[in-house]
Design a protein around this motif. Sequence first.
Motif, PDB file in Angstrom:
ATOM      1  N   ARG A   1       3.023 -19.504   2.842  1.00  0.00           N
ATOM      2  CA  ARG A   1       3.800 -18.283   3.007  1.00  0.00           C
ATOM      3  C   ARG A   1       3.005 -17.305   3.879  1.00  0.00           C
ATOM      4  O   ARG A   1       1.820 -17.517   4.152  1.00  0.00           O
ATOM      5  N   LYS A   2       3.664 -16.210   4.249  1.00  0.00           N
ATOM      6  CA  LYS A   2       2.938 -15.131   4.899  1.00  0.00           C
ATOM      7  C   LYS A   2       1.967 -14.522   3.906  1.00  0.00           C
ATOM      8  O   LYS A   2       2.307 -14.294   2.752  1.00  0.00           O
ATOM      9  N   ARG A   3       0.758 -14.236   4.397  1.00  0.00           N
ATOM     10  CA  ARG A   3      -0.265 -13.732   3.478  1.00  0.00           C
ATOM     11  C   ARG A   3       0.082 -12.335   2.956  1.00  0.00           C
ATOM     12  O   ARG A   3      -0.007 -12.072   1.757  1.00  0.00           O
ATOM     13  N   LEU A   4       0.464 -11.426   3.837  1.00  0.00           N
ATOM     14  CA  LEU A   4       0.727 -10.040   3.462  1.00  0.00           C
ATOM     15  C   LEU A   4       2.227  -9.792   3.386  1.00  0.00           C
ATOM     16  O   LEU A   4       2.994 -10.280   4.223  1.00  0.00           O
ATOM     17  N   ALA A   5       2.623  -9.042   2.368  1.00  0.00           N
ATOM     18  CA  ALA A   5       4.044  -8.710   2.203  1.00  0.00           C
ATOM     19  C   ALA A   5       4.174  -7.267   1.762  1.00  0.00           C
ATOM     20  O   ALA A   5       3.414  -6.779   0.910  1.00  0.00           O
ATOM     21  N   TYR A   6       5.141  -6.574   2.367  1.00  0.00           N
ATOM     22  CA  TYR A   6       5.454  -5.192   1.996  1.00  0.00           C
ATOM     23  C   TYR A   6       6.941  -5.164   1.637  1.00  0.00           C
ATOM     24  O   TYR A   6       7.761  -5.768   2.321  1.00  0.00           O
ATOM     25  N   SER A   7       7.259  -4.459   0.581  1.00  0.00           N
ATOM     26  CA  SER A   7       8.664  -4.424   0.183  1.00  0.00           C
ATOM     27  C   SER A   7       8.998  -3.082  -0.462  1.00  0.00           C
ATOM     28  O   SER A   7       8.129  -2.412  -1.033  1.00  0.00           O
TER      29      SER A   7
END
Length: 742
Positions: free
Chosen positions: A337-343
Amino acid sequence: MTRPTTYRWILILVPALASCSGMKNISPHDPLYTGHSIKVVGPASERKKMLPRVADVPRPEPNTKFLWMRPALARYNMLSDSGRTRKFWKNKITAPVLLSQTKPGQVSAALQNRIFHNGYFNNTVTFDTLMIGQRKAAYQYTITLHTPYRFDSIAFPKPVNDLTQKIQASRTASLLKRGDIYSLETAKNERLRIDESLKENGYIFFNADFISIKADTVTGDHDIRAEVTVKPETPPESRIPYTIRNVYIHADHVRENAATDTLQVGNYFLISQNNDLTFKALQNGIFLKPGELYTSSNYLHSVRYLNELPIIRNANMKFVPRGRKGELDATVYLTQRKRLAYSAEFNTVFRSTNYFGPGIIFSYTDRNLNKGAEMLKINLRGRFEVQISQGNVNPAYELGLEFNYIVPRFYPGFLFGLGEKRLPKTNASAGYNLFNRLDLYRMNSVFINFGYLWSQKDRITHSLHPLEVIFTTVPESSKSEAFMDYLAENPGVQRSFDEQFMVGSGYEFTYNPSHGRNNLFLRAGIDMAGNLLNGIYSASKASKDSLGRYILLGVPFSQYIRTRVDLRYSFNFNQRSKLVTRFIVGVGVPVGNSTTMPYIKQFYVGGTNSLRSFVARSVGPGSEAPPTGYTDLTGDIRLEGNLEYRFDLSGKLKGALFMDAGNIWLFNDDEARPHGAFHLDTFLQDIAVSSGWGLRWDFDFIVARLDFAYTLRTPYLPAGERWATNIQFWDPTINIAIGYPF
């Protein structure tokens, strides 16, 4: 409602409900098929066993019915031919199932075949047509059972090689038992059992189809001689066990021709494009070791473990024979998956406390913080809520900040010998929470938590928290006059709201099987606080405050033992209906440094998931009458039982009938609340009871729920008046919620 209005409703509803029977266009010449019954003639014990085995054979299914109504058929009758083809009505209407569309002769043959494969080789099946009035008909199938055939002997292959030796060694676990009635299903399961046993011993390329079970009926009267053999056409590669030679790990398998680096550690090869995962982090989850025999359980544990890593989107493994005879190379393919996630999540919440309102959560997630698949998650949340109770509007808001750090293994590892196959996680969290009931008080809390989570056998989950620290405070300036007056009259409640430190530990056990006709769910936990601190302070002969309490950082620490059990069982009658039960018991005992439980550790009842005709926290403790203007009632003991019958109505719409009973109590007597303590000889007199009906819209990913509840028993009314005698059907307590209540 006035009497004339009631009559008008009756005149409207009776014809409308009668038309829902769906019989509008049914002719006596081709009656509506309403279903079937199955009668089994034979020994009582065998009749009971046979009925469930043949219940799914008769076809077709009749039109769905609720009471006397067939809503989907009634809607079909109301629509034109063109209207029935519209997408909106898909799954909401059904055409009539007529007697002419049934084939009872074929059903009889299918029943006979099913019974034959359950050991009754000589059986007869007949059917009769039963008319119900002039426009409805049903079938009765009569099955006559004769003497069944039983296993007299079971022969396994002679142990002439490693393969047959392994089969022979597993015979003690055989599903074929001498004296049991023959069953084709049991024979198929025996083949699967042998295949599974062999795959646990290295036979990766073996298959259940390579096993033959022959049944000979000529050896005696209703006796069967079963012979288990390996088919001659079984391929050579399926007849030998395999060991692992090398393990190749593609850490970020996206493009076949991308440039990669390879790290070799013994017989492990880590192939990576970005070098963003350490070898140790991945090796922990690969249980197929070079030089060891292949086993299916180690393969499944490996795939499951790797798929649980937060940075991994998908994991799969392939095996290819390499090197000498009986050796395998295992290749692991990982997609990240993408390492960094913002939500940012905007939501509207319906709480069990009858609070509802909009909220927002901002999240930051790092799924691979230290290249070891560790996850850091930071949540900042806010919510504004309103509780509407008996015409009063009670506003509140909540703000919170939380840090979670999760390591996908036990840390430090030497503390546990449970093994990595249990999908262990180490979790460290800390945060701050502000809850402001604008009409009563403002509560601040800070928490630190360190614990472990691991699973067992896909059904059992353990959660152990060696360290739990919570600090709570309710500033005096935030308390309303009405709330302060209530606290002054109830010193026990006052103490539960005092500034407190809670330093302790906890454990929770969850049993949640994912299959089976009837499902049992159990969650049980215990948490303790202050016991170690009390021992240290007592041993060191520390001083106490004026109330006889030890002080930690200027604040008395809480000391208690708290246990809780949540037991649920569902009786699934068929695919369309089931009875779900729940029993909850919780007991909190203040000891040593405390005379009352901390407010946040107390229990309450009422609301959308509990006693649904009562507002949350508006009942108890015991038979105490709720104070005017204050509905935040809690206790040390909780007992509650719930029954809910759930059934399909039409498509995604489901119905429910329910009953809730329970209350909360104090563990110790309280002079300000003389009727609030639990006493074994009188607690049944304090039980509150509610009942009602509800609608659920089950969209698989979310369930919207609307419950209409009525109070049957109010424990705080005078004796003799507690049972309701005049229930107003048109004036229920309405509960709007997301998800099932339990």
